[in-house]
Design a protein around this motif. Structure first.
Motif, PDB file in Angstrom:
ATOM      1  N   ASP A  33       0.854  -1.181   0.000  1.00 55.13           N
ATOM      2  CA  ASP A  33       0.000   0.000   0.000  1.00 55.13           C
ATOM      3  C   ASP A  33       0.894   1.236   0.000  1.00 55.13           C
ATOM      4  OD1 ASP A  33      -2.409  -1.420   0.055  1.00 55.13           O
ATOM      5  OD2 ASP A  33      -2.446  -1.500   2.236  1.00 55.13           O
ATOM      6  N   GLN A  34       0.285   2.398  -0.219  1.00 51.77           N
ATOM      7  CA  GLN A  34       1.045   3.643  -0.318  1.00 51.77           C
ATOM      8  C   GLN A  34       1.831   3.988   0.944  1.00 51.77           C
ATOM      9  OE1 GLN A  34      -1.786   6.750  -1.019  1.00 51.77           O
ATOM     10  NE2 GLN A  34      -2.955   6.275   0.814  1.00 51.77           N
ATOM     11  N   ASP A  35       1.405   3.485   2.091  1.00 47.71           N
ATOM     12  CA  ASP A  35       2.051   3.838   3.351  1.00 47.71           C
ATOM     13  C   ASP A  35       3.045   2.781   3.835  1.00 47.71           C
ATOM     14  OD1 ASP A  35       0.170   1.917   3.945  1.00 47.71           O
ATOM     15  OD2 ASP A  35      -0.700   2.987   5.638  1.00 47.71           O
ATOM     16  N   CYS A  36       3.478   1.887   2.955  1.00 44.50           N
ATOM     17  CA  CYS A  36       4.464   0.878   3.346  1.00 44.50           C
ATOM     18  C   CYS A  36       5.789   1.560   3.692  1.00 44.50           C
ATOM     19  CB  CYS A  36       4.662  -0.137   2.222  1.00 44.50           C
ATOM     20  SG  CYS A  36       5.418   0.543   0.732  1.00 44.50           S
ATOM     21  N   GLU A  52      10.999  11.463  -1.468  1.00 43.51           N
ATOM     22  CA  GLU A  52       9.668  11.294  -0.866  1.00 43.51           C
ATOM     23  C   GLU A  52       9.626  11.874   0.543  1.00 43.51           C
ATOM     24  OE1 GLU A  52       7.652   7.564  -1.108  1.00 43.51           O
ATOM     25  OE2 GLU A  52       8.385   7.136  -3.126  1.00 43.51           O
ATOM     26  N   ARG A  56       7.386  15.080   2.009  1.00 47.68           N
ATOM     27  CA  ARG A  56       6.559  15.020   3.221  1.00 47.68           C
ATOM     28  C   ARG A  56       6.922  16.145   4.187  1.00 47.68           C
ATOM     29  NH1 ARG A  56       1.672  12.987   4.256  1.00 47.68           N
ATOM     30  NH2 ARG A  56       1.381  14.517   5.852  1.00 47.68           N
ATOM     31  N   CYS A 108      -0.037  15.608   0.064  1.00 49.53           N
ATOM     32  CA  CYS A 108       1.217  14.898  -0.229  1.00 49.53           C
ATOM     33  C   CYS A 108       0.810  13.467  -0.520  1.00 49.53           C
ATOM     34  CB  CYS A 108       2.188  14.989   0.941  1.00 49.53           C
ATOM     35  SG  CYS A 108       3.804  14.271   0.559  1.00 49.53           S
ATOM     36  N   SER A 109       0.623  13.163  -1.782  1.00 51.15           N
ATOM     37  CA  SER A 109      -0.007  11.912  -2.209  1.00 51.15           C
ATOM     38  C   SER A 109       0.966  10.984  -2.922  1.00 51.15           C
ATOM     39  CB  SER A 109      -1.167  12.221  -3.160  1.00 51.15           C
ATOM     40  OG  SER A 109      -2.157  12.971  -2.502  1.00 51.15           O
ATOM     41  N   VAL A 110       0.831   9.703  -2.623  1.00 52.09           N
ATOM     42  CA  VAL A 110       1.610   8.665  -3.298  1.00 52.09           C
ATOM     43  C   VAL A 110       0.711   7.986  -4.321  1.00 52.09           C
ATOM     44  CG1 VAL A 110       2.801   6.453  -3.018  1.00 52.09           C
ATOM     45  CG2 VAL A 110       3.105   8.271  -1.316  1.00 52.09           C
ATOM     46  N   ASP A 125      -3.635   3.623  -3.118  1.00 52.24           N
ATOM     47  CA  ASP A 125      -2.883   4.861  -3.273  1.00 52.24           C
ATOM     48  C   ASP A 125      -3.874   6.013  -3.390  1.00 52.24           C
ATOM     49  OD1 ASP A 125      -3.832   4.778  -5.921  1.00 52.24           O
ATOM     50  OD2 ASP A 125      -1.869   4.420  -6.810  1.00 52.24           O
TER      51      ASP A 125
END
Length: 182
Positions: A33-36, A52, A56, A108-110, A125
């Motif tokens: 997932d995006q927050d890994c 990245e 942030r 702040c998007s992945v 994501d």
């Protein structure tokens, strides 16, 4: 740093070209997932992980919006089995960049930079926030590349592919998880 400083001064958005290599040391059996946690597979991936983290920081401290695109493999066609998972068509990539520029608010998007591939390594994501949906898929190319793999077990184990073996000196594999269940 200079790009983010300029974006802060000009109140601009940054579209940061990150990479699969920021998370390349995850095994291919893992769905991310995006927050890994970031697990770069080399110095190139480490530079993308730094970018990245810088994004942030600038969002948290200065409200500079960014879209961090973890780009898979932007190629005209799929050359081997691994890239069935990471492939993004040129058309999907262009549409993604357009949405990065046109979306109202991105924070702040992945975004996982892959087409709509059934064999993908990645899922959740911020694509809905951007209003982007990939239209293409590598699935129609699967039969053509069946069996096109390397003979290197390290390359075949990890999402980062052949980048993993550059300066790889372990006699074994790194642990599956940074925080194993005990």
């Amino acid at each position: 740093f200079h790009i983010y400083e300029a974006a802060r001064r000009e109140e601009a958005r940054v579209v940061f070209p990150s990479s699969v290599h920021a998370v390349g040391l995850y095994e291919r059996t893992e769905i991310l997932d995006q927050d890994c946690l970031l697990r770069p597979d080399g110095y190139y991936g480490l530079s993308k992980a730094y970018g990245e983290m810088l994004a942030r920081l600038y969002f948290d401290k200065h409200a500079v919006e960014s879209v961090l695109i973890r780009i898979g493999s932007v190629l005209p066609e799929v050359p081997d089995e691994r890239i069935l998972s990471t492939w993004i068509s040129h058309d999907d990539f262009v549409r993604l960049i357009e949405r990065c520029a046109e979306a109202d608010r991105v924070d702040c998007s992945v975004i996982w930079g892959q087409s709509n591939n059934s064999r993908g390594f990645w899922r959740h994501d911020a694509r809905l926030k951007l209003g982007w949906t990939p239209l293409d898929s590598s699935d129609s190319q699967a039969e053509r590349v069946r069996g096109k793999v390397t003979d290197n077990p390290v390359v075949e184990r990890y999402q980062g592919g052949k980048f993993i073996v550059v300066d790889y000196s372990r006699a074994d594999f790194p642990p599956r998880s940074m925080f194993p269940d005990d």
